[in-house]
Each structure stands twice: as C-alpha cells, then as structure tokens.
Design a protein around this motif. Structure first.
Motif, PDB file in Angstrom:
ATOM      1  N   ILE A  40       0.864  -1.172   0.000  1.00 42.43           N
ATOM      2  CA  ILE A  40       0.000   0.000   0.000  1.00 42.43           C
ATOM      3  C   ILE A  40       0.905   1.228   0.000  1.00 42.43           C
ATOM      4  O   ILE A  40       1.798   1.346   0.839  1.00 42.43           O
ATOM      5  N   ASP A  41       0.696   2.123  -0.957  1.00 45.97           N
ATOM      6  CA  ASP A  41       1.412   3.395  -0.991  1.00 45.97           C
ATOM      7  C   ASP A  41       0.388   4.509  -0.862  1.00 45.97           C
ATOM      8  O   ASP A  41      -0.656   4.488  -1.529  1.00 45.97           O
ATOM      9  N   ALA A  42       0.673   5.481  -0.002  1.00 46.02           N
ATOM     10  CA  ALA A  42      -0.235   6.614   0.186  1.00 46.02           C
ATOM     11  C   ALA A  42       0.524   7.912   0.038  1.00 46.02           C
ATOM     12  O   ALA A  42       1.742   7.972   0.286  1.00 46.02           O
ATOM     13  N   ASN A  43      -0.196   8.951  -0.369  1.00 43.70           N
ATOM     14  CA  ASN A  43       0.470  10.240  -0.512  1.00 43.70           C
ATOM     15  C   ASN A  43       0.673  10.949   0.817  1.00 43.70           C
ATOM     16  O   ASN A  43       1.029  12.119   0.868  1.00 43.70           O
ATOM     17  N   THR A  44       0.455  10.205   1.887  1.00 40.74           N
ATOM     18  CA  THR A  44       0.849  10.695   3.218  1.00 40.74           C
ATOM     19  C   THR A  44       2.331  10.457   3.474  1.00 40.74           C
ATOM     20  O   THR A  44       2.841  10.854   4.525  1.00 40.74           O
ATOM     21  N   GLY A  45       2.994   9.781   2.497  1.00 41.96           N
ATOM     22  CA  GLY A  45       4.398   9.451   2.681  1.00 41.96           C
ATOM     23  C   GLY A  45       4.605   8.072   3.262  1.00 41.96           C
ATOM     24  O   GLY A  45       5.725   7.708   3.626  1.00 41.96           O
ATOM     25  N   ASP A  46       3.555   7.266   3.340  1.00 44.85           N
ATOM     26  CA  ASP A  46       3.640   5.944   3.959  1.00 44.85           C
ATOM     27  C   ASP A  46       3.715   4.858   2.887  1.00 44.85           C
ATOM     28  O   ASP A  46       3.058   4.937   1.841  1.00 44.85           O
ATOM     29  N   ARG A  47       4.529   3.838   3.188  1.00 44.41           N
ATOM     30  CA  ARG A  47       4.656   2.672   2.324  1.00 44.41           C
ATOM     31  C   ARG A  47       4.529   1.419   3.190  1.00 44.41           C
ATOM     32  O   ARG A  47       5.395   1.153   4.028  1.00 44.41           O
ATOM     33  N   LEU A  48       3.468   0.643   2.974  1.00 45.30           N
ATOM     34  CA  LEU A  48       3.248  -0.584   3.729  1.00 45.30           C
ATOM     35  C   LEU A  48       3.579  -1.766   2.817  1.00 45.30           C
ATOM     36  O   LEU A  48       3.188  -1.779   1.647  1.00 45.30           O
ATOM     37  N   ARG A  49       4.276  -2.744   3.337  1.00 48.75           N
ATOM     38  CA  ARG A  49       4.759  -3.840   2.516  1.00 48.75           C
ATOM     39  C   ARG A  49       4.449  -5.199   3.146  1.00 48.75           C
ATOM     40  O   ARG A  49       4.487  -5.359   4.378  1.00 48.75           O
ATOM     41  N   ALA A  50       4.146  -6.174   2.268  1.00 40.83           N
ATOM     42  CA  ALA A  50       4.014  -7.559   2.713  1.00 40.83           C
ATOM     43  C   ALA A  50       5.401  -8.137   2.938  1.00 40.83           C
ATOM     44  O   ALA A  50       6.418  -7.548   2.565  1.00 40.83           O
ATOM     45  N   ARG A  51       5.442  -9.313   3.510  1.00 38.25           N
ATOM     46  CA  ARG A  51       6.706 -10.025   3.699  1.00 38.25           C
ATOM     47  C   ARG A  51       6.519 -11.499   3.367  1.00 38.25           C
ATOM     48  O   ARG A  51       5.393 -11.958   3.179  1.00 38.25           O
ATOM     49  N   ILE A  52       7.620 -12.203   3.269  1.00 44.23           N
ATOM     50  CA  ILE A  52       7.613 -13.615   2.886  1.00 44.23           C
ATOM     51  C   ILE A  52       7.953 -14.485   4.084  1.00 44.23           C
ATOM     52  O   ILE A  52       8.872 -14.182   4.854  1.00 44.23           O
ATOM     53  N   SER A  53       7.188 -15.539   4.257  1.00 37.88           N
ATOM     54  CA  SER A  53       7.571 -16.600   5.199  1.00 37.88           C
ATOM     55  C   SER A  53       7.663 -17.901   4.390  1.00 37.88           C
ATOM     56  O   SER A  53       7.089 -18.014   3.303  1.00 37.88           O
ATOM     57  N   TYR A  54       8.378 -18.866   4.896  1.00 40.19           N
ATOM     58  CA  TYR A  54       8.582 -20.123   4.181  1.00 40.19           C
ATOM     59  C   TYR A  54       8.013 -21.281   4.996  1.00 40.19           C
ATOM     60  O   TYR A  54       8.228 -21.369   6.218  1.00 40.19           O
TER      61      TYR A  54
END
Length: 910
Positions: free
Chosen positions: A683-697
């Motif tokens: 998720i990218d927002a113009n509030t300056g925030d970047r939310l990212r998923a991650r990988i598990s195995y």
C-alpha cells in the motif's frame, strides 16, 4: 564395416525382407551453422530376417525370429539395402532407433501362428544424419532409397490383391521405395507430418456426410522444435515474485507502517520520492493509465498454411544415384552431338551455373531433352525443386494420373510423355520460339510388383497401369480459417490398400515427401465401429497450458468388437520427452490420452489414434486426430471493477468523502490451473507511507504421488491495514462458487472516505499466484514455484468535497469539520435551508471549503498565516499534508499544488 556386414547378411534374407510401409524426411538447421540434421521416420512390418540388432555399436548375428522393440537400435537390410543420400555426396546406410512397436493381444511378441503376425505386426523408428552443406542459397536434395515395399500382410497369401481383408498394397508389393526432401539453408525447414504409415478409412463415418480424411501436417515453424525458443526470457535482473516481495519489504516507511515508528527527516535523499507529501500524490496519479492484458493464455495465431499435393506412390522418379533414368540435355534440336550434359530427373536449372561442353549456359541454350522409356517430363518455369501446387489451385489432382505442377509458382512450358516407349525419346524444347525451362519434373507410371531378381539387378521396373481409380481420390484444400489440407475420397473407390505419396511445403519452406498406406474399408462390412471424440474432431487447435494434465478421450460407438488393439502416433521424436500417455480401457470401452506438457513442449501437435478389431475378418476404426496447441502457462490475470459491474475493468477510482464504495479484485487463470492465493502485497499513500508484505517459508509437498518430495515454499504475509485508511478487505463474494471454480478467486474491498481523507490518494496492490503445476523447472531452469501477477488499484479522494447522503443536514456536516454552518452555507449557496435534511435519492456533493492553488515559493506557514487558519486545521483538510512536521512548515510546496482551505477573514494576516 556396417556395409560389409550388410552384404554378407544380404545373402541370408528371404522374401520376407520386403517390409517397408511408409515414412517421411524432415530436417532442421543446427544453430547458425551450415550443418543440417535430417530425421528420417520409417515404418516396417515387424517380422524377422530383415533387421539386425545393434548393441553398443556392434551388429549382432542375424536372428530370423528377431522382432524389434521400442528402444532397439537396428540395421535394416533388404534386396536393396536402404541408404540415405544427399546431392552433395553424403551417403549412409539406414540405422533405425525404434520409437514404437505393436504387441500381440495380451502382450508380448507376435507369433507366426497368430493372424496378427501378418496384419498388425509393425514398428516405427527414426534415423538421424548430420550433414554439412557449402552454400546457403543453393537447392540440395536428400533421398532415402531402398527395396522393397511390404509384400504379404496375411499368412499363406502372397497375391497382394485381397482387398476385402485389407492385406498387401494394391499391386505395389515388392517394389522399390524412396523418400525425398529439398533443402535450402535460406528457407524454413519443410512441414512435419503426424500421419501414421497405416491410415484406415471408412466411407460411412458417423455424423459426417463428407468423405474427408484430414491430413495431420503442420508448418515446422509451429512445432515444438521452434516454438519454445521463441518464449520470452525473463530479465536476469528480475527475480520471482517471492524475491520481489522480500526486496520491497525493505522499503516500508512511515508512521502507518509497522516497520517504522517515526518519519525520517525530509533530507535530499527523500525529496521527490513522496516522503513528507512532497510529490508522491502526483506520481500515484501519473500511474493510472496502464494497458492490462486480461487473457489467461498467450495469443493463438492461426497455424501456418501447409500446401500439399499427392500421387499414387511409384510415380515419382529417384533423383539421386539413378544412372538408368538420367536426363540428357542437348543444345541441338534433335538430341544429337557431343554438346550434352546429364541431369538428375526432377532437378532445376535455376542457379544458371550448368554449362554445355561448348561453354554456353544450359538454361539459355537448351534445345532438346532425351527422355528415357516409361517416363513423363514436365518442363516449368518454377525454381523450387519438388514444388507442390499453390493452395489457390482449383484443379484437383486425381489419383492414378501424373502430377501437373502447372501452379507451382509458374506455368507449364512444355511436356513430353514417354510412358509407353521402349527407347529414349527426343523432346524438343523450343518448338514455339525461345523458352527457358527451369524445372525438369519427371514422373513415371505406378509399378506393379517385379521379381526380386529384377528389382535387385536391373534397376528398371515393369510399369503397368493401376485399376481405373483415377476419379476416386482427389486432393483439395478446405477453405477454412486454418487452411488445413484434407483429402476427399470418392465412395466409388474399391476397398483395399493404396500407397499415397504427399508432397508438402509452405510458402517459405523447402519441400518434403511422405508416404503412407490408405486402407479403404467397404460400406458393406457387417461389423463397424468408430469413435466419438472429446473434444470434437475439429481443425481449430485445442489449447493446452503447460504444467497441468489434459485429457482427450475416444469412446467407441457402433458395433463394438469384444476386443481391440489400439495404435497412436505418440513418440519421442514428434512430442519430446514429456510426451502424452495413451491408455485403453476395455470396460468402457474407451481410450484416454493424458498429457502434462512442460515448456519444452510448447508448439502444435496432432494426436492421432486408430484401432483394429481382434477377429478373423479384422475391421479397423478410422483414424481420428485432434489438433493440440501447447501454450505457456501464464501468471494469473487480475481484473478490478466496481461491485455490480464485472464487465467493466477499472483500476482507478475517484471518490468523495462520505461516499460508500465497494470494489472487487478478481484473479483468474485458465481452467486447468488454480489460484493459490490473492493477497495484498503493498500500500502506498500520498501521506508518505509505504506498507509492505513479507515472505515466510513453509514446508509443502512439491513432488508427485509416485515421487513424493517436500521443500520450503514461499508464502505471503499481508501488511496490516491501518485504521486511518478505514479499508475493509474481505474474502470472496461467493465461497461456494469459488470452491467449484478453483481457477478463479476474488476479494471485496469496502471503503468509505472519512472527514480526514480530503485529498488522500493511495494505491492498493494485490498479488495473485497460481498453482505450481507438475513441471519441476521454470524456463530458466530454476525450481518452479507458482507464477505471480501484481496489479494495483488507485483511489483518490476529492479535496474539499463531501457526499451528502439522504437524511443528512448541512449543519451536521459542518460539525464534522469543526466549523460553523454559516461558512458551509456560504460555500453551498444552492442549499436553501442548512437545517433541513437532504431529501434526495442519491448523494449531493457539497463544498467544505475552497481549493487554493499554491504559488511559486509558498510554504505551509505562509498559507496558514494568509488564510487565518491553524496548522492543525490545514492538515486536517489535506490528508497529504497531515504528516508534515513543524520543521517542514517553511519548506516550499510544489507550484500548482491544490490545497483545501476554509478562510477565516477575521484571523487572516494578509
């Protein structure tokens, strides 16, 4: 050494040695070199004495009971030992690797006491030859030559004319055979044939009033030998979806992100990247117009057009090593004198390098051709050796008549017939003025059987006419979208076995010759059985994605015999190592082809099957073929649409505060595949925030039931959705329907912009990953995981606009934005009474302030001061400014940026 051994064993063979059934020649260029690999496919009656097994490169002692099996390597003997020859001087005896063989009912080798020993006892094999050629723009010729065609097909009967039983080849048993292909390195290789050497045909085909035999031939450029090399190769700098997620997880940033607690300073490294609201909103808007491919399979172009013509086998003349039927070309009108050169029958004069002894070019000074007995000569202006007629030709070829190549890219110049002659005939070329024939196409009448002694010693063969079948078979083109050649057969043709020779080429390829036996069955048979086929018999290719199992079924209909033997054309040469499997189910009765092709199998195929009843008077089910196109399994496709509008793909949505919104994100794949997961990746927002998923195995089963295996496989962990965004992402719309269609999966997004979302923009990205499939490696040779596709939804909330719902009052909305109703009333003069609930059906869009355009050099401090507003109030009305820290207030905003303001004239400092 092999030639000496063949000569010794030749003395031991008997009449059983005449066992050639049919075959074909194909070739392909090895890389950019001038080396060509020829593949000669042949079929033989599977009886003893003619074949010598080769073990570790050494021929074993002859065994009269030896019956070749799949995987055997054999030398083939004969009255004339088969030899592969090219016009540049290459010669080699035929050594065959057996690719398929038949067995007796119940399994095992055929026994001489069984009727199947003489009827359905055969095998197919391939031989390969690598030959170097000097010139890329010269036409070469390759031929397989030998003797003899199969004689008997049933014990105790050597007449070769028992039509009802379907044995023998009609008056052509024990005759010499040859196959031919032309070659030019600047042309594509010739078409490929999937025809078996034995083609059963019945006139009374169920649900088909036409007497048509589809010819399963394809353009070489559509085959597995070419198509996999055309697959796009992934950029080596780009990893799979799991590596991409891991790499992007390090970019998580902002107070909304779980991986960062505070905002970093707006230093130069962050300027222009959107951190602090200084440009990210504008970049999100710029990403909206993208072209999205929603097709779950690659494009399926129409197969290349294969041109074909045909004749009864035996009318073609050997071009190479044929000293008995060489053409003599003279510069004189009466074919006398010493100014003469010899030319192989069927060659052309196009390169213009052939000279008479006088030094004059042959092509411009040819006046007379001396034609040997029992031959016919057609002189045309075409330049391609062995050219068939063009597909636009409306003149049918009638079996039993010489081939007229009048449409082979040119016109007939002259013709000379010496079929009935006993001595050579002088054929004048320039009877009507100067002409320049380019091709000297030579044919002969079909042969009957000759004695073995005559075949072996004289090299000339008795030419007698066939029965009157000239109006029985014609070869035409079907005018459909795929231009697949078909064979039309008249029901006046007597039952029996007819040797057919096809000449194949495309508009950009060399040509090749294939030979098969057409087994025509009579309508009067009391026992009949045929196929019902799924998918239906059709010329349109059946798409088959790589990595998943596909089934093709044949079910017997009609008077089905209690027991049958089935045959198919599936072998490693045409289908590769991951070829289909074929099973016959006696209880059904039906036959099933199952195939799980991988990337090396991408291409076009014909899968063909036939069957024979195990009875004294054996009856065949006609040949049935399915055209299959193996396609690369693509990643899933993602479509986005507003709820209730599934046909309107859209990834950009503009909303108002207070407006309820539902969208559907749907992942889908081809029906053979399944969706492993569809989850939020970032998720990218113009509030300056970047939310990212991650990988598990996690450990998962990656093998097959027969070869189980466990390995660590990547799984996606979605980022948490922050409460500030007010997003709700749910599961599928219909869980029951989703369970029934595993190749489709959807998520529902619900969103109502709050009073804090004025000017908010964000992108919500989803990753869809499909099943891993059965192929262990991807096209780069790495262990395969499911393939993924990511697509983003872009949402923007209009500044200073609010969607007033039915029943809401203007004064109530003023309280939400911490201002008085008089200011709202001033911004919305069309509303007559601010305290009367809105009575409309849809939303009413109202203004909550003014839009102010930032001038060059302005900053937040100056705007707040000039509008009489507080910093908190300005940030409250502009979500992209809500994360601004006090130290940034004096930083200039981008010129032209719009901000929402509610001016307070009493407090303004202007």
């Amino acid at each position: 050494m092999w030639g000496m051994r063949a000569a010794v064993q030749l003395l031991l063979i008997t009449a059983v040695s005449c066992q050639y059934r049919g075959g074909s020649i194909s070739w392909e260029r090895l890389g950019d070199s001038n080396t060509v690999r020829f593949t000669v496919k042949t079929s033989w009656t599977r009886t003893g004495a003619t074949f010598v097994q080769v073990v570790d490169g050494v021929a074993t002692a002859g065994d009269p009971n030896f019956q070749p099996k799949t995987g055997d390597v054999i030398n083939v003997l004969g009255v004339e030992t088969p030899k592969f020859i090219t016009s540049n001087g290459f010669e080699s005896y035929l050594q065959v690797t057996v690719t398929s063989h038949t067995e007796r009912q119940g399994g095992g080798d055929h026994r001489v006491s069984d009727w199947t020993y003489w009827t359905t006892n055969f095998f197919e094999g391939i031989s390969t030859f690598d030959v170097d050629f000097a010139s890329a723009d010269h036409t070469y010729t390759a031929e397989l030559q030998g003797c003899c065609r199969m004689d008997m097909m049933r014990a105790g009967d050597s007449s070769c004319v028992d039509y009802f039983s379907g044995q023998g080849i009609l008056k052509m048993c024990n005759t010499p055979y040859h196959l031919r292909a032309s070659l030019r390195l600047d042309q594509n290789p010739p078409p490929l044939s999937f025809l078996p050497a034995w083609v059963p045909f019945r006139f009374s085909v169920l649900n088909n009033t036409e007497h048509v035999l589809q010819l399963p031939v394809i353009d070489f450029m559509d085959s597995m030998k070419v198509a996999p090399s055309q697959l796009p190769v992934r950029d080596p700098d780009q990893d799979g979806w799991d590596a991409k997620i891991t790499r992007e997880a390090a970019d998580a940033f902002g107070s909304l992100s779980q991986t960062a607690s505070v905002l970093a300073p707006a230093d130069e490294a962050h300027r222009g990247t959107g951190i602090g609201g200084l440009g990210l909103g504008r970049r999100l808007l710029d990403n909206h117009e993208e072209v999205v491919d929603l097709e779950p399979l690659p494009p399926q172009p129409s197969p290349g057009k294969v041109m074909a013509t045909a004749s009864v086998s035996g009318t073609s003349v050997r071009m190479l090593k044929n000293e008995h039927q060489v053409l003599k070309l003279y510069s004189t009108d009466d074919c006398t004198g010493s100014d003469m050169v010899e030319l192989l029958p069927g060659m052309d004069l196009c390169n213009g390098t052939m000279l008479f002894p006088s030094g004059n070019p042959v092509i411009q000074n040819l006046s007379c051709v001396l034609l040997p007995p029992r031959l016919s000569l057609q002189m045309t202006d075409t330049c391609s050796v062995s050219s068939p007629p063009s597909p636009e030709s409306t003149v049918p070829y009638l079996m039993g008549q010489p081939v007229h190549f009048t449409d082979a890219g040119g016109s007939m110049i002259a013709r000379c017939n010496n079929f009935r002659g006993s001595v050579p005939r002088a054929c004048r070329v320039n009877q009507n003025g100067v002409v320049f024939p380019r091709m000297l196409w030579t044919t002969k009448e079909p042969e009957e059987s000759c004695s073995l002694a005559a075949c072996a010693t004289s090299g000339t063969y008795t030419a007698n006419t066939l029965p009157n079948v000239s109006t029985a078979i014609s070869f035409l083109y079907r005018g459909d979208n795929h231009d697949q050649p078909v064979m039309y057969i008249s029901n006046a043709l007597p039952s029996g076995n007819y040797p057919v020779t096809l000449m194949l080429r495309t508009s950009s390829s060399a040509s090749t010759m294939i030979e098969f036996v057409l087994h025509v069955m009579d309508n009067t048979y009391t026992t009949k059985f045929d196929y019902e086929q799924s998918p239906e018999r059709t010329i349109r290719p059946m798409p088959v994605p790589t990595g998943f199992q596909t089934r093709i079924e044949w079910s017997f209909v009609g008077d089905v015999p209690p027991s049958t033997l089935m045959y198919n054309n599936i072998n490693a040469d045409m289908f590769g190592s991951d070829r289909p499997s074929f099973q016959r189910t006696d209880q059904a009765p039906q036959a099933t082809v199952t195939w799980s092709p991988c990337l090396g199998n991408v291409g076009l195929y014909f899968i063909c099957s036939s069957a024979v009843a195990v009875t004294d008077r054996y009856i065949w089910a006609p040949l049935a073929c399915v055209l299959v196109r193996v396609l690369e399994d693509l990643p899933p496709r993602i479509t986005m649409f507003e709820h209730g509008k599934p046909g309107e793909d859209q990834d950009t949505f503009s909303l108002y505060m207070g407006q309820s919104f539902e969208a559907v994100v749907q992942a889908f794949d081809n029906p053979s595949d399944s969706i492993d997961f569809l989850q939020v990746s970032k998720i990218d927002a113009n509030t300056g925030d970047r939310l990212r998923a991650r990988i598990s195995y996690v450990y998962a089963n990656v093998g097959t039931p027969s070869s189980p295996e466990r390995a660590l496989m990547p799984r996606l962990v979605e980022p948490g959705i922050p409460p500030f965004l007010s997003l709700v992402i749910g599961g599928p719309q219909n869980a029951t329907e989703t369970a029934m269609t595993p190749h489709m999966y959807d998520r529902v997004i619900s969103y109502t912009p709050t009073r804090m979302h004025s000017g908010l923009e964000f992108s919500l990205c989803f990753l869809a990953v499909d099943a891993r499939g059965v192929c262990p490696k991807d096209k780069e040779g790495k262990d395969r995981i499911g393939s993924g596709m990511e697509r983003c939804m872009h949402v923007s909330v209009q500044r200073c606009k609010y969607a007033l719902s039915p029943g809401q009052e203007l004064s109530h909305i003023a309280g939400l934005f911490e201002t008085n109703w008089l200011q709202f009333y001033a911004h919305n003069p069309l509303i007559p009474d601010p305290e009367v609930p809105f009575a409309g059906v849809n939303h009413l869009i109202i203004n909550i302030g003014h839009l102010y355009k930032v001038e060059r050099g302005e900053n937040l401090y100056e705007i707040v001061r000039s509008m009489g507003m507080s910093h908190n109030q300005l940030r409250f009305l502009n979500a992209d400014l809500s994360r601004q820290k006090e130290s940034w207030w004096t930083t200039s905003l981008p010129e032209g940026q719009m901000v929402c303001v509610i001016p307070n004239s009493c407090a303004a400092n202007v």
